[in-house]
Each structure stands twice: as C-alpha cells, then as structure tokens.
Write a protein that holds these residues in place. Structure first.
Motif, short mmCIF file in Angstrom:
data_model
loop_
_atom_site.label_atom_id
_atom_site.label_comp_id
_atom_site.label_asym_id
_atom_site.label_seq_id
_atom_site.Cartn_x
_atom_site.Cartn_y
_atom_site.Cartn_z
N LEU A 1 0.85 -1.19 0.00
CA LEU A 1 0.00 0.00 0.00
C LEU A 1 0.89 1.24 0.00
O LEU A 1 1.77 1.38 0.83
N LYS A 2 0.65 2.16 -0.95
CA LYS A 2 1.53 3.31 -1.13
C LYS A 2 1.18 4.48 -0.23
O LYS A 2 2.04 5.33 0.05
N HIS A 3 -0.07 4.59 0.20
CA HIS A 3 -0.47 5.72 1.03
C HIS A 3 -1.53 5.27 2.03
O HIS A 3 -2.09 4.17 1.93
N GLY A 4 -1.82 6.15 3.01
CA GLY A 4 -2.73 5.80 4.09
C GLY A 4 -4.19 5.87 3.66
O GLY A 4 -4.62 6.83 3.02
N LEU A 5 -4.96 4.87 4.05
CA LEU A 5 -6.39 4.81 3.76
C LEU A 5 -7.14 4.34 5.00
O LEU A 5 -6.58 3.65 5.85
N THR A 6 -8.40 4.71 5.09
CA THR A 6 -9.27 4.18 6.13
C THR A 6 -10.10 3.08 5.51
O THR A 6 -10.93 3.33 4.64
N VAL A 7 -9.87 1.85 5.94
CA VAL A 7 -10.49 0.69 5.31
C VAL A 7 -11.58 0.15 6.22
O VAL A 7 -11.34 -0.14 7.40
N GLU A 8 -12.79 0.02 5.68
CA GLU A 8 -13.91 -0.58 6.39
C GLU A 8 -14.19 -1.94 5.77
O GLU A 8 -14.56 -2.03 4.61
N ALA A 9 -13.99 -3.00 6.55
CA ALA A 9 -14.17 -4.37 6.04
C ALA A 9 -14.66 -5.26 7.17
O ALA A 9 -14.73 -4.85 8.33
N ASP A 10 -15.01 -6.50 6.79
CA ASP A 10 -15.47 -7.47 7.79
C ASP A 10 -14.32 -8.28 8.36
O ASP A 10 -14.34 -8.66 9.52
N LYS A 11 -13.30 -8.56 7.51
CA LYS A 11 -12.14 -9.33 7.96
C LYS A 11 -10.89 -8.74 7.32
O LYS A 11 -10.93 -8.27 6.18
N VAL A 12 -9.79 -8.79 8.06
CA VAL A 12 -8.50 -8.29 7.57
C VAL A 12 -7.43 -9.28 8.00
O VAL A 12 -7.38 -9.68 9.18
N SER A 13 -6.58 -9.69 7.07
CA SER A 13 -5.49 -10.61 7.42
C SER A 13 -4.43 -9.86 8.22
O SER A 13 -4.36 -8.62 8.20
N ALA A 14 -3.61 -10.60 8.94
CA ALA A 14 -2.58 -10.00 9.80
C ALA A 14 -1.57 -9.21 8.98
O ALA A 14 -1.16 -8.11 9.36
N SER A 15 -1.16 -9.74 7.81
CA SER A 15 -0.19 -9.03 6.97
C SER A 15 -0.80 -7.75 6.42
O SER A 15 -0.13 -6.72 6.34
N ALA A 16 -2.08 -7.80 6.01
CA ALA A 16 -2.74 -6.60 5.48
C ALA A 16 -2.86 -5.53 6.56
O ALA A 16 -2.64 -4.35 6.30
N ARG A 17 -3.20 -5.96 7.79
CA ARG A 17 -3.32 -4.99 8.89
C ARG A 17 -1.99 -4.29 9.14
O ARG A 17 -1.93 -3.06 9.29
N GLY A 18 -0.90 -5.07 9.15
CA GLY A 18 0.41 -4.46 9.39
C GLY A 18 0.80 -3.48 8.30
O GLY A 18 1.32 -2.40 8.59
N LYS A 19 0.53 -3.82 7.04
CA LYS A 19 0.90 -2.94 5.93
C LYS A 19 0.05 -1.67 5.90
O LYS A 19 0.56 -0.58 5.58
N ILE A 20 -1.23 -1.80 6.23
CA ILE A 20 -2.11 -0.62 6.25
C ILE A 20 -1.67 0.35 7.34
O ILE A 20 -1.58 1.56 7.13
N GLU A 21 -1.39 -0.18 8.53
CA GLU A 21 -0.96 0.68 9.63
C GLU A 21 0.42 1.26 9.38
O GLU A 21 0.71 2.39 9.78
N LYS A 22 1.28 0.52 8.70
CA LYS A 22 2.62 1.02 8.37
C LYS A 22 2.54 2.18 7.39
O LYS A 22 3.32 3.14 7.45
N ALA A 23 1.55 2.13 6.47
CA ALA A 23 1.38 3.20 5.48
C ALA A 23 0.67 4.41 6.06
O ALA A 23 0.47 5.41 5.36
#
Length: 196
Positions: free
Chosen positions: A119-141
């Motif tokens: 992920l290149k930039h920060g976004l606010t993601v609304e979803a039902d499930k998020v994988s651990a790797s996706a969560r880490g990358k979203i918060e890192k961005a």
C-alpha cells in the motif's frame, strides 16, 4: 520495433484445431470420434452429470449421515492491497466505494482484505475481515482499519444500554382522581319499598 503486422501469439498458446469428418485417413472420419449410435453420438445429445440411464444414481443409493457445513459456509469478497492503490490518500474505502469501482461484484457475506502487494499511502479501510499481513501494511502506510463487526456490536451495546436505562427508570405514578370515589361514597343507597 513491434508493429500490428508483426504481432504473433505466444508460443504454445494456440493449438491446431481438431478437424472432424475429413475422411477415414485423417483418423477422425466416419463417426468423427463419437463412436457408434446412441444418445452420445447424436448432435446436441448430452447427459447430465450423475445420470445412469434411469438406474438409481450412486449419489441416491448411498446413505446420508452426519453434518455438512457447506450450507453454512460464508463467501467473502477478496480485495488485495494492490487494488486499493487506485484510491487517493485519506479515502474511506467501504463496500459501496468498492462496488462503484468494480473491485467487488455479486452477493457475499462480507469483504476480506488480504495483504497482496504494498500500500503506497494511508487509507481508512472498512471491512469485515483483515489478514494480519494486510493490517500491518495498512498501519505502516499510515492508514487505519474499521471492522464492521466491531461497529455493529458497539451500536448494539449502546442500544441495549439505552433499553436497560429506560427499564430501570421508575415510571411516574398515575394520580387517581378521588372526586368520583367521594361522590360514590357520599351518595346514599336508594331503599326499595317492600312488596306487600
């Protein structure tokens, strides 16, 4: 230089067409690979999967026991982080936005974000499930995640608290008017004359 007139398909991507009915010497003449007579030899003749010519099919001959979880299986729409790079920084990515951009289609139980790509930039993601790797990358961005289950449970908890408070609050006592009761008490009973 690549031009329209010298474009060629990738090697192995196209195969020679099986030509039928071109004489017996071709190897596919006469019956054209369909055998002799019968339903399968006819044009358009097809038999559904599991059909055994009217005989009781195997799937119906075997006993059914136990529990099958297939009826309760939930299908989630999968979205990778690479797909979210199409949105601008700071965008709230929810189901409606994903449908409008054709990233998810059809009927599903919810949306699951997977960590494919970066992920290149920060976004606010609304979803039902998020994988651990996706969560880490979203918060890192610099983005954030809002799980829809958490929001619904919070709303339900606040609604339940409001109902409990309304139940605990004592209802105001109704004042009974004493005017009619007093009038009934004061009015004497009429005496009826005895029959002689």
């Amino acid at each position: 230089m690549m031009r329209l007139h010298n474009l060629r398909p990738r090697h192995g991507s196209r195969h020679r067409v099986k030509r039928l009915g071109c004489g017996e010497s071709s190897g596919h003449g006469k019956t054209s690979g369909k055998g002799h007579k019968g339903q399968k030899a006819r044009s358009g003749g097809s038999i559904r999967l599991g059909f055994e010519g009217g005989q009781m099919p195997l799937i119906r001959r075997l006993p059914k026991r136990g529990f099958n979880n297939a009826a309760f299986h939930k299908h989630y729409a999968i979205v990778n982080l690479d797909d979210l790079n199409a949105f601008k920084a700071g965008t709230v990515v929810n189901e409606q936005l994903l449908r409008e951009s054709n990233l998810v289609r059809g009927h599903f139980a919810g949306i699951k974000i997977l960590g494919g790509g970066e992920l290149k930039h920060g976004l606010t993601v609304e979803a039902d499930k998020v994988s651990a790797s996706a969560r880490g990358k979203i918060e890192k961005a610099g983005g954030s995640i809002a799980l829809r289950d958490e929001r619904t449970s919070q709303a339900k908890a606040s609604h339940d608290d409001g109902e409990l408070a309304s139940q605990e609050a004592p209802a105001p006592a109704k004042r009974r008017s004493t005017s009619k009761a007093g009038a009934r008490a004061k009015s004497p009973k009429k005496k009826t004359p005895r029959e002689s």
